[in-house]
Design an enzyme around this catalytic site. Structure first.
Site, mmCIF file in Angstrom:
data_model
loop_
_atom_site.group_PDB
_atom_site.id
_atom_site.type_symbol
_atom_site.label_atom_id
_atom_site.label_comp_id
_atom_site.label_asym_id
_atom_site.label_seq_id
_atom_site.Cartn_x
_atom_site.Cartn_y
_atom_site.Cartn_z
ATOM 1 N N TYR A 110 4.784 -44.989 54.774
ATOM 2 C CA TYR A 110 4.633 -43.579 54.411
ATOM 3 C C TYR A 110 5.951 -42.830 54.577
ATOM 4 O O TYR A 110 6.395 -42.122 53.667
ATOM 5 C CB TYR A 110 3.541 -42.935 55.270
ATOM 6 C CG TYR A 110 3.330 -41.463 55.000
ATOM 7 C CD1 TYR A 110 2.524 -41.044 53.953
ATOM 8 C CD2 TYR A 110 3.944 -40.498 55.793
ATOM 9 C CE1 TYR A 110 2.336 -39.694 53.693
ATOM 10 C CE2 TYR A 110 3.765 -39.144 55.550
ATOM 11 C CZ TYR A 110 2.959 -38.752 54.500
ATOM 12 O OH TYR A 110 2.782 -37.404 54.255
ATOM 13 N N ARG A 154 10.418 -38.437 34.929
ATOM 14 C CA ARG A 154 11.098 -39.026 33.764
ATOM 15 C C ARG A 154 10.343 -38.716 32.482
ATOM 16 O O ARG A 154 10.937 -38.436 31.443
ATOM 17 C CB ARG A 154 11.202 -40.538 33.945
ATOM 18 C CG ARG A 154 11.906 -41.261 32.801
ATOM 19 C CD ARG A 154 11.514 -42.717 32.746
ATOM 20 N NE ARG A 154 10.105 -42.902 32.434
ATOM 21 C CZ ARG A 154 9.600 -42.874 31.198
ATOM 22 N NH1 ARG A 154 10.395 -42.669 30.165
ATOM 23 N NH2 ARG A 154 8.310 -43.055 30.996
ATOM 24 N N ASP A 181 -5.625 -43.330 38.195
ATOM 25 C CA ASP A 181 -5.102 -44.031 39.363
ATOM 26 C C ASP A 181 -3.576 -43.917 39.318
ATOM 27 O O ASP A 181 -2.916 -44.536 38.483
ATOM 28 C CB ASP A 181 -5.531 -45.496 39.341
ATOM 29 C CG ASP A 181 -5.052 -46.262 40.569
ATOM 30 O OD1 ASP A 181 -4.322 -45.672 41.402
ATOM 31 O OD2 ASP A 181 -5.409 -47.444 40.709
#
Length: 349
Positions: free
Chosen positions: A227, A193, A133
């Site tokens: 969005y 990252r 997820d």
């Protein structure tokens, strides 16, 4: 009684904004076709030696020289050795992601697909799935750990997964807003990252990070506020990252970044979105996947705009309010989401 005097108006301040204007003009007119048309027009008008034509020629020459240097740099790097590449693609279960994974599977690269939904069978032998997820930072961290344990350090990252909540802002829940932000914007930043330190190591053969944004990163649409905001954030993140790599870390030639700005894609994510085909032609996922694959193969950094009209989409924000309203009226975008259907899949591409 003393009468206060106001300072004179500063007028129009250009200063450092000149580079922005030059960049916009450069994007619009610096192409071989435009150069030919401009030269022909100047010849017929007897203006080949005018200062205006000279400025255009200099601008075009600078753009052409920059493109030549980029091609030379790519050639110096040589062809990509796919056997040394570990490529992580998010949202690879359908749409753009699936098309790209199937193309990458034809190479010798090791491909990791991180998505919430499984890929359709049969899964190629050099592709490994990691169900995750993407809105859960902890699950995302565990997925990357598994990829590196099984396949090695990630050398190419394609941030492709996305989702949408097609409701008015007043109708969205806090969870709706948070999920769109986490999947579309936060997950690409966290993944970048996480894998960037490995890409910066001298032993990394060649590294590349791709961000699939959207032409709607530049244009607001009712029912797509979260969005469009998340995609605009992705675009600015890629731009800042590129500057960091080149000017702060000195790694611009070793770690390339690419932002992709497609219009509506026939992946099912925007089923029912009513936009005129002449203005926003629907793209096949394979078409966008081809462009991303070529960017990875050729170490192409910068931006990819699909189709051609997407190149001028950033100009929307330069228009006055009346001009932006005209754009929405011509494109019927104010009502384009009224018939939205979308699809039932939790991740869209």
């Amino acid at each position: 009684m003393t009468v206060a005097t106001l300072p004179p108006s500063p007028g129009v301040i250009v200063g450092r904004n000149v580079d922005t204007v030059v960049g916009v003009v450069d994007t619009l007119i610096s192409s071989p076709v435009c150069a030919l048309l401009m030269a022909a027009n100047a010849f017929m008008r007897g203006a080949l030696t005018s200062p205006w034509m000279g400025a255009y020629t200099a601008l075009f020459a600078a753009r052409a020289g920059s493109q030549w240097l980029q091609r030379r740099s790519r050639a110096a790097r040589g062809p990509v050795d796919w056997a040394k590449q570990v490529i992580l693609v998010t949202g690879g279960s359908h749409g753009i992601g699936l098309s790209l994974v199937l193309k990458l599977a034809k190479t010798e690269a090791r491909v990791a697909v991180v998505s919430l939904a499984p890929m359709p069978e049969p899964v190629p032998s050099n592709v490994t799935q990691y169900l995750c997820d993407l809105s859960d930072p902890q699950a995302l961290e565990q997925a990357v750990d598994s990829v590196e344990r099984d396949l090695g350090s990630v050398t190419m990252l394609v941030n492709n997964a996305g989702t949408v909540c097609p409701l008015l802002v007043s109708e969205q829940s806090a969870a709706d807003i948070e999920r769109v932000a986490r999947v579309n914007f936060v997950a690409p930043m966290l993944l970048t990252r996480r894998v960037l330190p490995g890409m910066l190591r001298p032993e990394c053969p060649r590294a590349h990070i791709v961000f699939v944004a959207s032409v709607l990163a530049y244009i607001g649409v009712p029912q797509l506020a979260t969005y469009t905001a998340s995609k605009a954030g992705v675009a600015l993140f890629q731009e800042s990252l590129s500057l960091e790599l080149r000017h702060r870390l000195g790694a611009g030639d070793r770690v390339r970044t690419t932002a992709v700005f497609p219009s509506k894609v026939a992946s099912g994510m925007f089923s029912g979105l009513d936009l005129p085909q002449w203005l926003s032609p629907e793209l096949e996922p394979e078409h966008v996947a081809d462009a991303i694959f070529c960017a990875l193969r050729d170490a192409q950094d910068g931006e990819i705009n699909l189709p051609l009209f997407a190149t001028v989409a950033p100009l929307y924000m330069f228009l006055p309010r009346a001009g932006r309203r005209l754009v929405h009226w011509v494109g019927n975008s104010l009502d384009s989401m009224r018939g939205f259907r979308g699809h039932a899949k939790p991740e869209a591409l």
